[in-house]
Design a protein around this motif. Structure first.
Motif, short mmCIF file in Angstrom:
data_model
loop_
_atom_site.label_atom_id
_atom_site.label_comp_id
_atom_site.label_asym_id
_atom_site.label_seq_id
_atom_site.Cartn_x
_atom_site.Cartn_y
_atom_site.Cartn_z
N ASN A 187 0.86 -1.22 0.01
CA ASN A 187 0.10 -0.11 0.07
C ASN A 187 0.70 1.24 -0.09
N ARG A 188 2.04 1.04 -0.03
CA ARG A 188 2.88 2.27 -0.03
C ARG A 188 4.11 1.99 -1.07
N PRO A 189 3.93 2.35 -2.16
CA PRO A 189 4.92 1.93 -3.35
C PRO A 189 6.33 3.00 -3.17
N TYR A 190 7.00 2.69 -3.51
CA TYR A 190 8.25 3.49 -3.83
C TYR A 190 9.10 2.85 -4.97
N TYR A 191 9.55 3.91 -5.76
CA TYR A 191 10.37 3.37 -7.00
C TYR A 191 11.75 3.83 -7.00
N GLN A 192 12.77 3.03 -7.32
CA GLN A 192 14.14 3.04 -7.62
C GLN A 192 14.42 3.41 -9.24
N ILE A 193 14.99 4.34 -9.46
CA ILE A 193 15.34 4.54 -11.03
C ILE A 193 16.62 3.90 -11.26
N GLY A 194 16.50 2.87 -12.24
CA GLY A 194 18.11 2.12 -12.16
C GLY A 194 18.27 1.76 -13.80
N ALA A 195 19.52 1.71 -13.73
CA ALA A 195 20.04 1.11 -15.19
C ALA A 195 20.29 -0.31 -14.97
N MET A 196 19.52 -1.10 -16.01
CA MET A 196 19.61 -2.61 -16.02
C MET A 196 19.61 -3.31 -17.44
N SER A 217 15.38 8.12 -7.46
CA SER A 217 14.19 7.47 -6.85
C SER A 217 12.97 8.34 -7.06
N LEU A 218 11.87 7.89 -6.85
CA LEU A 218 10.58 8.37 -6.90
C LEU A 218 9.52 8.08 -5.91
N ASP A 219 9.00 8.99 -5.24
CA ASP A 219 8.02 8.73 -4.32
C ASP A 219 6.56 9.39 -4.80
N PRO A 220 5.87 8.25 -5.35
CA PRO A 220 4.67 8.55 -6.13
C PRO A 220 3.32 8.97 -5.28
N VAL A 221 3.45 8.87 -3.78
CA VAL A 221 2.66 9.30 -2.95
C VAL A 221 2.95 10.58 -2.73
N PRO A 222 1.75 11.88 -2.81
CA PRO A 222 1.83 13.34 -2.52
C PRO A 222 2.12 13.22 -1.10
N ASN A 223 3.09 14.50 -0.85
CA ASN A 223 3.45 14.58 0.53
C ASN A 223 2.28 15.68 0.82
N GLU A 224 2.59 16.32 2.02
CA GLU A 224 1.75 17.25 2.76
C GLU A 224 1.49 18.51 1.74
N ARG A 225 2.34 18.89 0.89
CA ARG A 225 1.99 20.06 0.18
C ARG A 225 1.46 19.44 -1.50
N VAL A 277 7.57 13.56 -5.14
CA VAL A 277 9.18 13.64 -4.96
C VAL A 277 9.83 12.82 -5.79
N ALA A 278 10.59 13.41 -6.70
CA ALA A 278 11.58 12.28 -7.79
C ALA A 278 12.98 13.15 -7.51
N ALA A 279 13.90 12.28 -7.55
CA ALA A 279 15.37 12.68 -7.65
C ALA A 279 15.99 11.79 -8.61
N VAL A 280 16.79 12.50 -9.50
CA VAL A 280 17.45 11.76 -10.46
C VAL A 280 18.96 12.38 -10.77
N ASP A 281 19.94 11.60 -10.79
CA ASP A 281 21.29 12.01 -11.13
C ASP A 281 21.33 12.21 -12.54
N LEU A 282 21.41 13.54 -13.06
CA LEU A 282 21.18 13.73 -14.35
C LEU A 282 22.53 13.45 -15.19
N SER A 283 23.61 13.53 -14.63
CA SER A 283 24.92 13.23 -15.15
C SER A 283 24.93 11.73 -15.48
N ARG A 284 24.58 10.85 -14.47
CA ARG A 284 24.46 9.42 -14.69
C ARG A 284 23.63 8.93 -15.72
N LEU A 285 22.10 9.78 -15.82
CA LEU A 285 21.16 9.59 -16.80
C LEU A 285 21.69 9.92 -18.09
#
Length: 138
Positions: A20-29, A45-53, A57-65
């Motif tokens: 009931n609480r998904p969480y995603y990792q963004i990965g190269a495979m 990483s990606l947290d698809p559940v909206p926070n209090e605001r 929230v998503a965070a991506v290392d653009l240089s590695r991407l």
């Protein structure tokens, strides 16, 4: 280490977390790897559940991407959508199609209320809302 052919890698969302609480990792495979396994390199990483605001929230290392995309890694549909909505790649057409379908169903079920001032403020709001989906489409 010997890397597979250029098209053999993909950048995917790997689901983690609870039922009931998904969480995603963004990965190269590797593209042929079964789903549910850990990626070779986690680049975000990606947290698809909206926070209090009400933010997703998503965070991506653009240089590695950019490194993996330069090596020929393909983006999954979810990653194309996420990076398109973030403005890093073009938005895929299916996002616009789904947003238009959601907009047409909400306008048929809920009639618009007029302010009585005769302004075009409502039309501008409708155009902006029709572009962005109400929730992430993956």
């Amino acid at each position: 280490m010997v890397w597979p052919h250029k098209s053999g890698f993909g950048i995917k969302l790997v689901r983690m977390g609870c039922k009931n609480r998904p969480y995603y990792q963004i990965g190269a495979m590797p593209s042929r790897r079964r789903t549910g396994l850990l990626p070779d390199e986690v680049i975000g990483s990606l947290d698809p559940v909206p926070n209090e605001r009400n933010e997703i929230v998503a965070a991506v290392d653009l240089s590695r991407l950019s490194y993996w995309m330069g090596r020929g890694a393909r983006l999954s549909v979810g990653m194309q959508t996420l990076l398109g909505l973030a403005g890093w790649t073009p938005v895929p057409p299916h996002v616009y199609i789904k947003a238009k379908q959601e907009h047409s169903t909400t306008t048929t079920t809920q009639p618009q209320e007029s302010d009585g001032d005769g302004g075009d403020n409502g039309e501008e709001k409708i155009e902006i809302e029709s572009i962005l989906p109400k929730r992430l489409p993956f």
